[in-house]
Motif scaffolding. Structure first.
Motif, PDB file in Angstrom:
ATOM      1  N   VAL A   1      36.053  40.493  36.869  1.00  0.00           N
ATOM      2  CA  VAL A   1      36.048  39.131  37.405  1.00  0.00           C
ATOM      3  C   VAL A   1      35.835  39.236  38.909  1.00  0.00           C
ATOM      4  CG1 VAL A   1      37.340  36.979  37.607  1.00  0.00           C
ATOM      5  CG2 VAL A   1      37.639  38.437  35.578  1.00  0.00           C
ATOM      6  N   GLY A   2      34.647  38.844  39.367  1.00  0.00           N
ATOM      7  CA  GLY A   2      34.278  39.072  40.753  1.00  0.00           C
ATOM      8  C   GLY A   2      34.303  37.830  41.617  1.00  0.00           C
ATOM      9  N   ASN A   3      35.173  37.845  42.629  1.00  0.00           N
ATOM     10  CA  ASN A   3      35.030  36.925  43.761  1.00  0.00           C
ATOM     11  C   ASN A   3      34.075  37.559  44.764  1.00  0.00           C
ATOM     12  OD1 ASN A   3      35.847  34.525  45.358  1.00  0.00           O
ATOM     13  ND2 ASN A   3      36.714  36.055  46.743  1.00  0.00           N
ATOM     14  N   GLY A   4      34.253  38.866  44.983  1.00  0.00           N
ATOM     15  CA  GLY A   4      33.325  39.666  45.760  1.00  0.00           C
ATOM     16  C   GLY A   4      32.431  40.479  44.841  1.00  0.00           C
ATOM     17  N   THR A   5      31.642  41.354  45.439  1.00  0.00           N
ATOM     18  CA  THR A   5      30.597  42.052  44.698  1.00  0.00           C
ATOM     19  C   THR A   5      31.000  43.427  44.170  1.00  0.00           C
ATOM     20  OG1 THR A   5      29.751  42.884  46.809  1.00  0.00           O
ATOM     21  CG2 THR A   5      28.706  40.903  45.910  1.00  0.00           C
ATOM     22  N   THR A   6      31.879  44.127  44.890  1.00  0.00           N
ATOM     23  CA  THR A   6      32.061  45.549  44.610  1.00  0.00           C
ATOM     24  C   THR A   6      33.522  45.917  44.380  1.00  0.00           C
ATOM     25  OG1 THR A   6      32.346  46.248  46.931  1.00  0.00           O
ATOM     26  CG2 THR A   6      30.094  46.099  46.093  1.00  0.00           C
ATOM     27  N   TYR A   7      33.685  47.060  43.703  1.00  0.00           N
ATOM     28  CA  TYR A   7      34.972  47.739  43.646  1.00  0.00           C
ATOM     29  C   TYR A   7      34.708  49.234  43.670  1.00  0.00           C
ATOM     30  CZ  TYR A   7      34.401  48.080  38.430  1.00  0.00           C
ATOM     31  OH  TYR A   7      33.973  48.321  37.149  1.00  0.00           O
ATOM     32  N   GLY A   8      35.797  50.019  43.774  1.00  0.00           N
ATOM     33  CA  GLY A   8      35.658  51.469  43.731  1.00  0.00           C
ATOM     34  C   GLY A   8      34.858  52.071  44.865  1.00  0.00           C
TER      35      GLY A   8
ATOM     36  N   VAL B   1      39.290  50.954  57.383  1.00  0.00           N
ATOM     37  CA  VAL B   1      39.264  52.403  57.599  1.00  0.00           C
ATOM     38  C   VAL B   1      39.860  53.145  56.397  1.00  0.00           C
ATOM     39  CG1 VAL B   1      39.265  52.317  60.124  1.00  0.00           C
ATOM     40  CG2 VAL B   1      41.438  52.235  58.888  1.00  0.00           C
ATOM     41  N   GLY B   2      39.846  52.504  55.243  1.00  0.00           N
ATOM     42  CA  GLY B   2      40.385  53.137  54.051  1.00  0.00           C
ATOM     43  C   GLY B   2      39.341  53.927  53.305  1.00  0.00           C
ATOM     44  N   THR B   3      39.582  54.126  52.014  1.00  0.00           N
ATOM     45  CA  THR B   3      38.666  54.898  51.174  1.00  0.00           C
ATOM     46  C   THR B   3      37.575  54.021  50.580  1.00  0.00           C
ATOM     47  OG1 THR B   3      40.464  56.420  50.622  1.00  0.00           O
ATOM     48  CG2 THR B   3      38.529  56.462  49.206  1.00  0.00           C
ATOM     49  N   GLY B   4      37.952  52.841  50.073  1.00  0.00           N
ATOM     50  CA  GLY B   4      36.978  51.982  49.408  1.00  0.00           C
ATOM     51  C   GLY B   4      36.358  50.938  50.309  1.00  0.00           C
ATOM     52  N   ASN B   5      37.216  50.131  50.971  1.00  0.00           N
ATOM     53  CA  ASN B   5      36.768  49.097  51.917  1.00  0.00           C
ATOM     54  C   ASN B   5      35.834  48.061  51.288  1.00  0.00           C
ATOM     55  OD1 ASN B   5      38.095  50.525  54.134  1.00  0.00           O
ATOM     56  ND2 ASN B   5      36.416  51.975  54.008  1.00  0.00           N
ATOM     57  N   ASP B   6      36.099  47.707  50.041  1.00  0.00           N
ATOM     58  CA  ASP B   6      35.198  46.789  49.343  1.00  0.00           C
ATOM     59  C   ASP B   6      35.251  45.373  49.892  1.00  0.00           C
ATOM     60  OD1 ASP B   6      33.857  48.333  47.152  1.00  0.00           O
ATOM     61  OD2 ASP B   6      35.930  48.820  46.689  1.00  0.00           O
TER      62      ASP B   6
ATOM     63  N   ALA C   1      43.509  44.342  40.600  1.00  0.00           N
ATOM     64  CA  ALA C   1      42.827  43.412  41.495  1.00  0.00           C
ATOM     65  C   ALA C   1      42.797  44.021  42.886  1.00  0.00           C
ATOM     66  CB  ALA C   1      43.551  42.070  41.532  1.00  0.00           C
ATOM     67  N   ASP C   2      41.600  44.077  43.485  1.00  0.00           N
ATOM     68  CA  ASP C   2      41.416  44.731  44.781  1.00  0.00           C
ATOM     69  C   ASP C   2      41.939  46.165  44.754  1.00  0.00           C
ATOM     70  OD1 ASP C   2      40.297  42.402  45.726  1.00  0.00           O
ATOM     71  OD2 ASP C   2      42.107  41.713  46.752  1.00  0.00           O
ATOM     72  N   GLY C   3      41.806  46.817  43.587  1.00  0.00           N
ATOM     73  CA  GLY C   3      42.213  48.213  43.453  1.00  0.00           C
ATOM     74  C   GLY C   3      43.689  48.428  43.228  1.00  0.00           C
ATOM     75  N   GLU C   4      44.483  47.343  43.217  1.00  0.00           N
ATOM     76  CA  GLU C   4      45.924  47.448  43.048  1.00  0.00           C
ATOM     77  C   GLU C   4      46.323  46.973  41.653  1.00  0.00           C
ATOM     78  OE1 GLU C   4      47.996  48.694  45.557  1.00  0.00           O
ATOM     79  OE2 GLU C   4      46.029  49.178  46.425  1.00  0.00           O
ATOM     80  N   PRO C   5      47.303  47.637  41.009  1.00  0.00           N
ATOM     81  CA  PRO C   5      47.718  47.198  39.671  1.00  0.00           C
ATOM     82  C   PRO C   5      48.288  45.790  39.708  1.00  0.00           C
ATOM     83  CG  PRO C   5      49.209  48.884  40.542  1.00  0.00           C
ATOM     84  CD  PRO C   5      48.053  48.823  41.474  1.00  0.00           C
ATOM     85  N   LEU C   6      47.796  44.959  38.801  1.00  0.00           N
ATOM     86  CA  LEU C   6      48.201  43.560  38.736  1.00  0.00           C
ATOM     87  C   LEU C   6      49.189  43.321  37.605  1.00  0.00           C
ATOM     88  CD1 LEU C   6      47.609  40.751  39.983  1.00  0.00           C
ATOM     89  CD2 LEU C   6      45.753  40.514  38.337  1.00  0.00           C
TER      90      LEU C   6
END
Length: 298
Positions: free
Chosen positions: A199-206, A90-95, A272-277
């Motif tokens: 570097v994609g484990n999944g398909t999308t970001y943003g 239920v967030g903004t991106g939900n990638d 990574a996953d929208g969070e600073p790494l």
């Protein structure tokens, strides 16, 4: 399997949707015969500690309620354990949820799907990326896209999608390729200039940008998308195609499938996953079957 399920809730996700979403998700789980306890935290560190305690205590599943930031926290608690992870996105991106085909902004449906998967025993094992002790499920971003995130995070007075759009415009004005050093699967070091490396484990970001459009979450490999050095004009042509995934066919774009990657570049923060790494350099490794997700059959 214990019948007690833990809801891991970010009450502020999606402008308050997290708090509102917990109730219908919990109701769906209770209707299916599960007992539900809710875990909140005073801050991210406290929330993660409580989630890890629930996992160590033998909860039947950890179900994250919120956006990609909450999913990222939940991954740190369940990765490498036998506890399945559910997502009420239920967030903004939900990638992360999008990549798994889970309901987005429909907490009751997400709760029912998690309950059905638990009862049927159809939790799906998927890969995760790992950098040091940090796990990620979707995409690790570096270069132009991470600089947009950096700039957007500094724009405190502007909110929502408009802040991201302003950050893109500002980074385009200052656009320059990044000198990278990278090593794929322990091979030779390559020195290249690139606009970005994802570097994609999944398909999308943003929030649905299909930067690694062909990535598969259970093949034991990353899809590494490299957008090479290009002019601002070319970038303006390529970047909108990311929403459909058709950028992968452009001559300036290349894709590499690898199990590990070493990245180095001066002055670049990885997300990574929208969070600073943290700042490059880093080494990311794909860990097969690192988490079980309540996504039903593949």
């Amino acid at each position: 399997m214990t019948s007690e399920i833990t809801l891991f809730v970010n009450p502020t996700a999606g402008s308050g949707r997290g708090a509102r979403a917990a109730q219908p998700a919990a109701s769906a789980l209770r209707d299916a015969g599960f007992s539900v306890r809710t875990v909140l935290g005073e801050d991210a560190d406290d929330a993660l500690r409580r989630a890890k305690d629930a996992v160590a205590g033998g909860t039947g599943a950890l179900i994250a309620v919120g956006g990609d930031g909450m999913m990222s926290l939940a991954l740190q608690a369940v990765a490498g354990t036998s506890t399945p992870l559910g997502a009420v996105a239920v967030g903004t991106g939900n990638d992360f949820a999008r990549a798994l085909g889970l309901p987005v902004r429909d907490p009751a449906a997400a709760g029912r799907l998690a309950a059905d998967a638990l009862k049927a025993g159809t939790a799906r094992a998927i890969d995760l990326g790992r950098v040091g002790e940090r796990w990620f499920g979707s995409v690790l971003a570096s270069g132009f896209d991470s600089r947009v995130n950096d700039r957007g995070n500094r724009m405190r007075r502007v909110g929502g999608r408009f802040r991201y759009d302003l950050a893109i415009l500002a980074e385009l004005a200052a656009f320059r390729p990044v000198p990278y050093r990278l090593r794929l699967d322990g091979g030779p070091v390559r020195e290249i200039e690139a606009t970005l490396i994802a570097v994609g484990n999944g398909t999308t970001y943003g929030g649905g940008m299909r930067i690694c459009a062909d990535a598969v979450m259970d093949d034991g490999l990353f899809d590494v998308t490299v957008v090479g050095a290009c002019s601002r004009t070319t970038l303006l042509k390529v970047f909108p195609r990311v929403y459909r995934g058709t950028h992968l066919g452009h001559p300036v774009v290349s894709v590499h499938r690898v199990s590990s990657i070493e990245l180095a570049a001066a002055g670049v923060t990885a997300y990574a996953d929208g969070e600073p790494l943290g700042a490059l350099p880093l080494t990311a490794t794909c860990v097969p079957g690192a988490v079980r997700v309540l996504a039903g059959e593949k």
